[in-house]
Write an enzyme that holds these catalytic residues in place. Structure first.
Site, mmCIF file in Angstrom:
data_model
loop_
_atom_site.group_PDB
_atom_site.id
_atom_site.type_symbol
_atom_site.label_atom_id
_atom_site.label_comp_id
_atom_site.label_asym_id
_atom_site.label_seq_id
_atom_site.Cartn_x
_atom_site.Cartn_y
_atom_site.Cartn_z
ATOM 1 C CG ASP A 1 -2.320 0.994 1.005
ATOM 2 O OD1 ASP A 1 -1.995 1.913 0.488
ATOM 3 O OD2 ASP A 1 -3.201 0.396 1.303
ATOM 4 C CG ASN B 1 -8.135 6.293 5.649
ATOM 5 O OD1 ASN B 1 -6.859 6.214 5.628
ATOM 6 N ND2 ASN B 1 -8.908 6.426 4.827
ATOM 7 C CG LEU B 2 -8.622 6.284 11.857
ATOM 8 C CD1 LEU B 2 -8.175 7.161 13.151
ATOM 9 C CD2 LEU B 2 -7.655 5.331 11.583
ATOM 10 N NE ARG C 1 -13.146 3.086 4.270
ATOM 11 C CZ ARG C 1 -12.745 4.326 4.481
ATOM 12 N NH1 ARG C 1 -13.180 5.265 5.349
ATOM 13 N NH2 ARG C 1 -11.924 4.697 3.269
ATOM 14 C CE LYS D 1 -5.078 4.074 4.125
ATOM 15 N NZ LYS D 1 -6.066 3.872 3.194
ATOM 16 C CG ASP E 1 -9.773 2.432 -3.400
ATOM 17 O OD1 ASP E 1 -8.889 2.547 -4.091
ATOM 18 O OD2 ASP E 1 -9.833 3.535 -2.528
ATOM 19 C CG ASN E 2 -7.625 1.703 -8.323
ATOM 20 O OD1 ASN E 2 -7.072 1.510 -9.216
ATOM 21 N ND2 ASN E 2 -7.087 1.945 -7.071
ATOM 22 C CB CYS F 1 -15.175 5.210 -0.132
ATOM 23 S SG CYS F 1 -15.445 3.661 0.097
#
Length: 242
Positions: free
Chosen positions: A66, A74-75, A77, A90, A134-135, A191
């Site tokens: 990452d 972010n936190l 989830r 990350k 996520d892409n 998101c």
């Protein structure tokens, strides 16, 4: 003579005791987990439960790729990261969490984006890949490299209140069977634009970890050629074939 690194130490035997007495898993399954080299692409919402459960399960070598940093948004989830880690890469943050959870796992953080230039060399170091990005661009690159190398790929995706998980494996339907070449990131909700309920990523990410354990140990029937869909609002699972 040094101890065989594939064998379980007395501390590991206690740690994995519930696996060792589990019919179908046992010592052989746990040793398979210890031998495994697994790469998790994305240490965000899906990667968080994947990394937590694979580290807890005793994966021998766990790579985490990452390039992004932890942010406050972010936190809700991405539960392996903390407020104190905001601004930290990350992959490094996730590796610190996994190390604290299970020091028997060898952690390999990769602080770079997966690209067409590096994907094949990166994935070639591992036996199994899980993609929680996520892409579509990164997913396509990861899937193409995994297919070229003959590696199984566990793929998860989430949006708003729903998510899905499947496995692309040699001999089964490929990535294009689920995401046609015409599909584009611009066609998919982000998101940031539509929001996402936090626990959804836990449901799908945990299912991804379960598929990884099944593939490594040979337990059960993986989601090859099948897509498992979860509707969080109605608390329903459904499935369709690729």
């Amino acid at each position: 003579m040094p101890a065989d690194p594939r064998l379980l130490s007395s501390e590991e035997t206690r740690r994995y005791g519930r696996h060792l007495v589990l019919k179908g898993m046992g010592g052989a399954g746990q040793q398979a987990l210890k031998r495994a080299r697994v790469l998790v692409v994305g240490a965000g919402g899906l990667g968080s439960p994947v990394i937590a459960y694979l580290a807890g399960a005793g994966i021998g070598t766990l790579g985490i790729a990452d390039h992004d940093t932890v942010s406050l948004s972010n936190l809700h989830r991405q539960v392996i990261h903390t407020g104190a880690g905001v601004g930290i890469n990350k992959a490094q943050s996730a590796a610190a969490f996994a190390e604290a959870l299970n020091p028997h796992v060898q952690l390999v953080p990769h602080e770079a984006a997966v690209t067409a230039d590096n994907a094949e060399a990166l994935l070639a170091q591992y036996d199994l890949v899980l993609d929680g990005t996520d892409n579509l661009a990164t997913r396509r690159i990861t899937a193409a490299a995994a297919a070229k190398l003959g590696l199984p790929l566990v793929s998860g995706a989430v949006s708003m209140f729903a998510g899905q998980v499947t496995v692309f494996a040699p001999g089964g339907p490929g990535f294009a069977a689920l995401y046609p070449a015409a599909a584009d990131d611009a066609d998919l909700p982000s998101c940031e634009a539509t929001g996402i309920i936090g626990p959804l990523t836990g449901v799908i990410g945990t299912l991804m970890a379960m598929e990884a354990v099944k593939l490594i140990t040979g337990i059960g029937t993986p989601l090859v050629g099948r897509v498992l869909v979860y509707d969080g609002k109605d608390a329903r699972f459904s499935e369709f074939a690729l």
